[in-house]
Design a protein around this motif. Structure first.
Motif: not given
Length: 386
Positions: A130, A133, A136, A177, A232, A241-242, A245
């Motif tokens: 994880a 951001m 990413l 993802h 992303t 953020n993650y 998702a």
């Protein structure tokens, strides 16, 4: 007789209540004198996963056997064990639960192995990284060979398929993802850090794997819709953020299903964070990225989607022994726990290889999966299963 039954019920209920109270007092003493910690979160998790309907029917069954006459599971419920589990978050028959809160990172091994593939055990279950951001969003230089499969089908087959979906798109391929990439497809990244295997370039991440699958399925006569959206970028635009998702990809799946009633299967493609010795196998002198099937436990379609994963795992192993690492299920305590699988009883989440797999290994894996999936699809379609 009725009074005796009522007396028996009262005794059992009182006994159960006293047992639970005793366990709570015991744990309270342990917490005070031995510094054993207990949180409301752990109690909530136990209550969430416990089948309270069985407990309710158990008490009714002591008064009227009709309620439990055809259900053997309800006839004997160890209330003391249930109380102990609620109080401590420790499962007597699960050794892992004794260590998961004391050893940092040990909860990663809490993934349930529904079906183990070759060499699969608790020490090498799939790992989900994880990255923050900012990681990413960081631009990475892509290797020259990345994306080489975008313009051609690598199966080498020029034989028209025997049957087709006649232009209908029956499979929806997407990537929650989409940034998950592979170190061999990137330049100037550390080969020792799995968290560096991220990229917004669709030629170097799991979107490329989705392209491979879409082309392979087309060669088998199966039409598909492939989402190539940069997750992303979309998360960043929303200030998410993650952890958001699946909230975002859920909207994509809902929109796809609502706009096209021909869609029968959804496939969310990811990649594992394990290393190459775990995520790679050789079959007939050809190297393959191995597959993991992930099923969310916290959705009403769990049984149907688990059975689908079992069918595909068995078919893969029969034709390509060792390609599947197995089937793994996760609850909300280990991640999302749903994975959009409540939207369809034919939802698939597969992790294709790990951070160290290269394009050839990924292509070989998708060729094999498309081969098996197409056989499964046409068998079910011809049997009017959907």
């Amino acid at each position: 007789m009725k009074k005796n039954n009522q007396y028996s019920l009262i005794v059992q209920v009182n006994g159960a209540v006293l047992s639970v109270i005793f366990v709570f007092l015991l744990i309270a003493g342990m917490t005070t004198f031995l510094s054993v910690k207990m949180s409301s979160e752990s109690v909530g998790q136990i209550l969430e996963t416990s089948d309270l309907n069985k407990l309710f029917l158990y008490f009714f069954g002591t008064e009227n056997k009709y309620f439990i006459q055809n259900n053997k599971d309800i006839k004997d419920i160890p209330l003391t064990k249930v109380g102990f589990q609620i109080a401590t978050n420790i499962k007597i028959n699960d050794v892992k639960s004794f260590f998961e809160r004391e050893l940092p990172g040990f909860s990663e091994f809490n993934t349930n192995i529904q079906v183990a593939g070759q060499g699969t055990d608790i020490t090498n279950v799939p790992i989900e990284s994880a990255p923050p951001m900012e990681t990413l969003l960081k631009e990475r230089e892509v290797a020259q060979n990345a994306g080489k499969n975008n313009n051609s089908n690598q199966t080498g087959s020029t034989i028209p398929p025997g049957q087709t979906t006649d232009g209908k798109k029956v499979v929806y391929i997407y990537h929650t993802h989409s940034w998950e990439s592979y170190l061999p497809l990137l330049q100037q990244v550390s080969s020792s850090s799995p968290d560096d295997a991220v990229s917004s370039n669709n030629g170097a991440n799991v979107v490329e794997v989705g392209d491979m699958l879409a082309k392979d399925l087309a060669a088998k006569g199966i039409g598909s819709e492939h989402s190539t959206i940069d997750a992303t970028e979309k998360l960043h635009e929303k200030g998410w953020n993650y952890n958001n998702a699946y909230q975002y990809s859920r909207g994509l799946v809902q929109e796809a299903i609502a706009s096209d009633q021909d869609l029968k299967f959804t496939i969310d493609i990811h990649r594992d964070s394990q290393r190459k010795n775990i995520t790679t196998t050789t079959i007939n002198n050809k190297s393959y990225a191995r597959l993991d099937f992930i099923v969310g436990e916290a959705n009403p379609n769990f049984k149907q989607n688990l059975q689908l994963a079992k069918d595909l795992h068995a078919a893969v192993e029969k034709k390509y022994p060792g390609l599947s690492r197995g089937i793994f299920s996760k609850s909300k305590s280990l991640g999302n726990g749903v994975y959009n699988q409540d939207l369809s009883p034919r939802a698939i989440l597969i992790e294709v290889g790990g951070v160290d797999n290269n394009l050839d290994e990924l292509q070989n894996a998708m060729d094999a999966f498309a081969d098996v999936f197409s056989e499964y699809y046409w068998e079910k379609k011809n049997a009017k299963a959907f």
